[in-house]
Design a protein around this motif. Structure first.
Motif, PDB file in Angstrom:
ATOM      1  N   THR A   1      31.208  38.989  44.822  1.00 24.05           N
ATOM      2  CA  THR A   1      31.950  39.321  43.611  1.00 24.05           C
ATOM      3  C   THR A   1      31.465  38.436  42.460  1.00 24.05           C
ATOM      4  O   THR A   1      30.637  37.556  42.633  1.00 24.05           O
ATOM      5  CB  THR A   1      33.450  39.103  43.837  1.00 24.05           C
ATOM      6  OG1 THR A   1      33.657  37.773  44.358  1.00 24.05           O
ATOM      7  CG2 THR A   1      34.001  40.103  44.830  1.00 24.05           C
TER       8      THR A   1
ATOM      9  N   HIS B   1      31.128  32.431  43.919  1.00 26.70           N
ATOM     10  CA  HIS B   1      32.131  32.923  42.988  1.00 26.70           C
ATOM     11  C   HIS B   1      33.526  32.458  43.388  1.00 26.70           C
ATOM     12  O   HIS B   1      33.917  32.563  44.553  1.00 26.70           O
ATOM     13  CB  HIS B   1      32.090  34.458  42.950  1.00 26.70           C
ATOM     14  CG  HIS B   1      33.106  35.054  42.030  1.00 26.70           C
ATOM     15  ND1 HIS B   1      33.984  36.045  42.428  1.00 26.70           N
ATOM     16  CD2 HIS B   1      33.404  34.787  40.731  1.00 26.70           C
ATOM     17  CE1 HIS B   1      34.753  36.375  41.414  1.00 26.70           C
ATOM     18  NE2 HIS B   1      34.427  35.633  40.370  1.00 26.70           N
TER      19      HIS B   1
ATOM     20  N   ASN C   1      36.380  33.677  43.656  1.00 24.87           N
ATOM     21  CA  ASN C   1      37.131  34.928  43.721  1.00 24.87           C
ATOM     22  C   ASN C   1      38.627  34.685  43.880  1.00 24.87           C
ATOM     23  O   ASN C   1      39.456  35.428  43.342  1.00 24.87           O
ATOM     24  CB  ASN C   1      36.629  35.776  44.893  1.00 24.87           C
ATOM     25  CG  ASN C   1      36.798  35.071  46.237  1.00 24.87           C
ATOM     26  OD1 ASN C   1      36.120  34.062  46.491  1.00 24.87           O
ATOM     27  ND2 ASN C   1      37.679  35.560  47.091  1.00 24.87           N
TER      28      ASN C   1
END
Length: 312
Positions: free
Chosen positions: A194, A166, A168
């Motif tokens: 996440t 991800h 993030n």
């Protein structure tokens, strides 16, 4: 028009401790895979602090500089993952990675080239405002997106991140700006944990696309057609940026997706075709992850060949 390649030997000087998957050889393999391809080759400049400060506070920029060691390695993490390090020759690599992304935006928006690929390291999509993590120090793609918005006056931009982890950091750096659409597909579950589909950001301008371990390229392409392309069309960006991580490849040691080289080529084709419809083909791609060296080289080559095809 043509495709630009922004890369530099300084990217080989950012050395991580032995055994780290983010290693000098990653860039060396990518450079070698692209050396026989006809590209406009450009040296990425060092980013100025003002460009970086559109995403990271000056206190953090100063912190990074202050941690560069005179010998050995210096850990940069702040109670995160103990994977982000500096060596005595890291500074130019870090600042050129950000500067290359900014320069690529300038070249594309000034119509010097149709699209560009920035092959530098360290990667950037995990770095948050004041938090280095996952080998990432500055958010290179987010810095480039902010540069496009603030210095070129674009109304909207979009980031598409197909790294297996991800993005993030990119989400954290851009989600408060409704002019920026952030699309990120990732294996889930997987570090950093996440990227849930329910997380749309404060303005609904985040599209997270979690993929189960074992997901193959055909499924990923179908999900991009079903979700990502409509999101891009709805946002109407003036520029599309790609966080080009190649660690969703089936041979990558850090994840369990089953994409092939052809998957990355087809995704790139989909993104560039959408860019041709929405924003005159303007695409800036920036290298992120990819830790099986042969797979990384093959995927980067296929990705760049797709960019060249789009620019022809």
């Amino acid at each position: 028009m043509t495709t630009a390649l922004l890369t530099h030997a300084d990217g080989l000087l950012h050395v991580n401790p032995p055994g780290m998957p983010e290693q000098v050889a990653r860039l060396a393999y990518v450079q070698r895979a692209l050396e026989d391809i006809d590209l406009l080759r450009v040296d990425p400049p060092l980013a100025d602090d003002a460009a970086i400060a559109r995403c990271h506070p000056q206190s953090y920029i100063d912190f990074v500089r202050s941690r560069i060691p005179t010998h050995g390695y210096a850990g940069l993490d702040r109670e995160t993952d103990a994977e982000t390090f500096l060596c005595p020759t890291s500074e130019n690599a870090i600042w050129r990675a950000a500067g290359g992304a900014v320069k690529a935006v300038d070249m594309v928006l000034d119509e010097e080239v149709t699209n560009a690929f920035v092959a530098m390291r360290p990667p950037g999509h995990h770095a948050e405002q004041k938090l280095p993590m996952g080998f990432c120090i500055f958010g290179n793609v987010a810095i480039a997106a902010k540069h496009a918005l603030e210095m070129h006056g674009l109304d909207r931009v979009a980031v598409v991140d197909f790294d297996v982890h991800h993005g993030n950091g990119t989400q954290a750096l851009l989600q408060d700006d409704p002019r920026a659409l952030v699309v990120t597909s990732q294996q889930m579950p997987l570090w950093p944990g996440t990227g849930a589909a329910s997380d749309r950001g404060p303005h609904g301008t985040v599209l997270n696309l979690p993929l189960a371990p074992g997901t193959d390229g055909a499924h990923a392409i179908a999900e991009y057609k079903r979700q990502v392309i409509p999101a891009l069309i709805g946002h109407k960006p003036d520029l599309i940026l790609i966080s080009a991580g190649f660690d969703a490849h089936q041979d990558d040691p850090l994840a369990q997706l089953n994409w092939s080289v052809d998957t990355f080529a087809r995704l790139t084709d989909m993104i560039t075709e959408t860019a041709q419809t929405l924003c005159k083909g303007r695409v800036v791609s920036v290298l992120e992850g990819g830790y099986d060296l042969d797979a990384l080289a093959a995927c980067a080559r296929a990705h760049v060949q797709s960019l060249i095809k789009a620019a022809a």
